[in-house]
Design an enzyme around this catalytic site. Structure first.
Site, PDB file in Angstrom:
ATOM      1  N   TYR A 141      83.093  12.814  27.846  1.00 40.25           N
ATOM      2  CA  TYR A 141      82.303  12.291  26.726  1.00 40.25           C
ATOM      3  C   TYR A 141      82.465  13.179  25.501  1.00 40.25           C
ATOM      4  O   TYR A 141      82.639  12.686  24.382  1.00 40.25           O
ATOM      5  CB  TYR A 141      80.842  12.211  27.149  1.00 40.25           C
ATOM      6  CG  TYR A 141      79.912  11.628  26.113  1.00 40.25           C
ATOM      7  CD1 TYR A 141      79.861  10.256  25.897  1.00 40.25           C
ATOM      8  CD2 TYR A 141      79.071  12.444  25.359  1.00 40.25           C
ATOM      9  CE1 TYR A 141      78.996   9.711  24.953  1.00 40.25           C
ATOM     10  CE2 TYR A 141      78.206  11.914  24.415  1.00 40.25           C
ATOM     11  CZ  TYR A 141      78.173  10.550  24.218  1.00 40.25           C
ATOM     12  OH  TYR A 141      77.321  10.013  23.282  1.00 40.25           O
ATOM     13  N   LYS A 145      83.798  12.338  21.577  1.00 40.39           N
ATOM     14  CA  LYS A 145      82.998  12.561  20.378  1.00 40.39           C
ATOM     15  C   LYS A 145      83.670  13.559  19.442  1.00 40.39           C
ATOM     16  O   LYS A 145      83.530  13.454  18.210  1.00 40.39           O
ATOM     17  CB  LYS A 145      81.594  13.033  20.757  1.00 40.39           C
ATOM     18  CG  LYS A 145      80.749  11.940  21.414  1.00 40.39           C
ATOM     19  CD  LYS A 145      80.579  10.740  20.501  1.00 40.39           C
ATOM     20  CE  LYS A 145      79.642   9.700  21.085  1.00 40.39           C
ATOM     21  NZ  LYS A 145      79.432   8.536  20.178  1.00 40.39           N
TER      22      LYS A 145
END
Length: 228
Positions: A141, A145
């Protein structure tokens, strides 16, 4: 920019932060396209439900055709699978990157000409404190980002001549479904985060840092890890 009378498209508007962003835009006098893969899950009075899968190029093109009066694009839709970078299913890794990086890229590519033709406007990318902090359990994740942060910075420079500002929202845990496993005292109120984000868009800010943790991590970027 003035959000009253603006026309905004919000991805992932059926729940969590996206729903708060869409609701508060309506309260500020904007017209809102509330986008979701299942538009029947949109329950906001006054919003225009719009079917959109950010990972499907044809769906993105159709959204840009339908929402041709858009002046504000909010890339909020996100995915976190909790997949390990080295032992997890590679397809889960790809799914996170498709949603969290290629999704905002596709939407921005599709809507930048629309917003420019409508006289200019704004893009808001919902990022994370994990754009900068990359703990191993959240490595996949965080990587998406971090990539989206780079996308945001590059977009800001490229779209400025078209009269389009680009704002990054960085935030830690919020009280949403994605962070249901996190203790309540570590989570921000998504309604407050949405208000800060929209104020930042209205002011043309390059970044909105929505909580103390995010501000602390942002300041730490000036320090070199393990410096001698």
């Amino acid at each position: 920019m003035e959000l009253k009378n603006a026309t905004a498209l919000v991805t992932g508007a059926n729940r969590g932060l996206g729903r708060h962003l869409a609701s508060q835009l309506l309260a500020r006098g904007a017209t809102v396209y509330a986008a979701a893969r299942r538009p029947e899950t949109i329950d906001l009075d006054g919003a225009v439900p719009l079917r959109l899968d950010v990972t499907d190029p044809e769906s993105v093109r159709e959204a840009a055709r339908i929402a041709a009066d858009t002046t504000v694009l909010i890339n909020n839709a996100g995915l976190s699978t909790g997949t390990s970078l080295f032992t997890g299913d590679v397809e889960d890794l790809r799914a996170e990157m498709e949603t969290n990086f290629y999704g905002p890229l596709a939407l921005t590519r599709a809507f930048a000409p629309v917003i420019g033709d409508n006289g200019g406007g704004a893009v808001l990318n919902v990022l994370s404190v994990l754009s900068w902090a990359h703990p191993a359990p959240l490595g996949s994740y965080a990587a998406t980002k971090a990539a989206a942060w780079a996308l945001t910075d590059a977009s800001r420079e490229e779209l400025a001549p078209r009269g389009i500002t680009v704002t990054a929202l960085h935030v830690g845990y919020m009280d949403t479904d994605m962070a249901a496993h996190v203790p309540a005292d570590r989570k921000s109120d998504p309604a407050e985060v949405a208000a800060l984000a929209l104020d930042g868009v209205a002011a043309g800010l390059p970044e909105v840092l929505a909580d103390d943790l995010t501000r602390q991590v942002r300041r730490s970027l000036a320090r070199t890890p393990d410096a001698a």
